[in-house]
Write an enzyme that holds these catalytic residues in place. Structure first.
Site, PDB file in Angstrom:
ATOM      1  N   ASP A  16       0.803  -1.219   0.000  1.00 19.82           N
ATOM      2  CA  ASP A  16       0.000   0.000   0.000  1.00 19.82           C
ATOM      3  C   ASP A  16       0.841   1.278   0.000  1.00 19.82           C
ATOM      4  OD1 ASP A  16       0.885  -0.527   2.548  1.00 19.82           O
ATOM      5  OD2 ASP A  16      -1.021  -0.097   3.529  1.00 19.82           O
ATOM      6  N   HIS A  33       6.358  -7.740  -3.863  1.00 22.80           N
ATOM      7  CA  HIS A  33       4.983  -8.233  -3.880  1.00 22.80           C
ATOM      8  C   HIS A  33       4.066  -7.311  -4.670  1.00 22.80           C
ATOM      9  CE1 HIS A  33       5.609 -11.516  -1.033  1.00 22.80           C
ATOM     10  NE2 HIS A  33       6.479 -10.712  -0.476  1.00 22.80           N
TER      11      HIS A  33
END
Length: 169
Positions: A16, A33
């Site tokens: 995020d 990721h």
């Protein structure tokens, strides 16, 4: 700021975008990721800012391709567990290979592909600290394994002489 801190890189499992949001230089943050802050073209694999993509969809675009994508088929720029983005992981591994010290914080040494940077540091012989509340598979290879919540422990690790900081008293 010490020279070591000026060269610091972040390899993160976070998707995020917290590290760039708090001022870490984007070219020194590696996200094996992926991230939800970007979209990626399924055909060309080119990234596009997620905000631009969502704005186009909200405005009614059926295929918000833009210059990044030939097909209009975009997806979040995220990587399934165990399937690292080769480009991002390669840059992260390069940064770790060049490091004198690796600090691993949280559950990173338990989740691939981010955990693989621990093996890279071990192979290179770099000093390392693994900060977590639980044992991890790379603990035996680390120079230091302080246990506890990361918030009080990480500042002590970063200030340690092995990390290029002042001596801890």
């Amino acid at each position: 700021m010490t020279a070591a801190r000026a060269r610091a890189h972040v390899v993160t499992r976070s998707i995020d975008g917290p590290h760039p949001a708090v001022g870490s230089p984007a070219d020194r943050v590696h996200e094996p990721h992926g991230t939800i802050t970007r979209a990626r073209c399924m055909r060309r694999r080119r990234p596009a800012p997620m905000d631009d993509t969502l704005r186009a969809v909200r405005a009614g675009a059926a295929e918000p391709a833009g210059p990044a994508c030939a097909t209009g088929v975009l997806r979040p720029d995220m990587v399934p567990f165990g399937a690292p983005d080769g480009d991002v992981y390669g840059r992260a591994a390069d940064a770790v290979r060049a490091a004198d010290f690796l600090s691993v914080v949280g559950t990173s040494p338990r989740v691939e592909p981010a955990a693989a940077v621990c093996a890279t540091a071990v192979d290179r012989g770099a000093a390392s600290a693994i900060v977590d509340t639980e044992a991890a598979s790379y603990d035996d290879f680390a120079s230091d394994v302080p246990r506890g919540d990361v918030e009080p422990v990480v500042p002590r690790v970063v200030a340690a002489p092995e990390a290029g900081g002042p001596p801890v008293g």
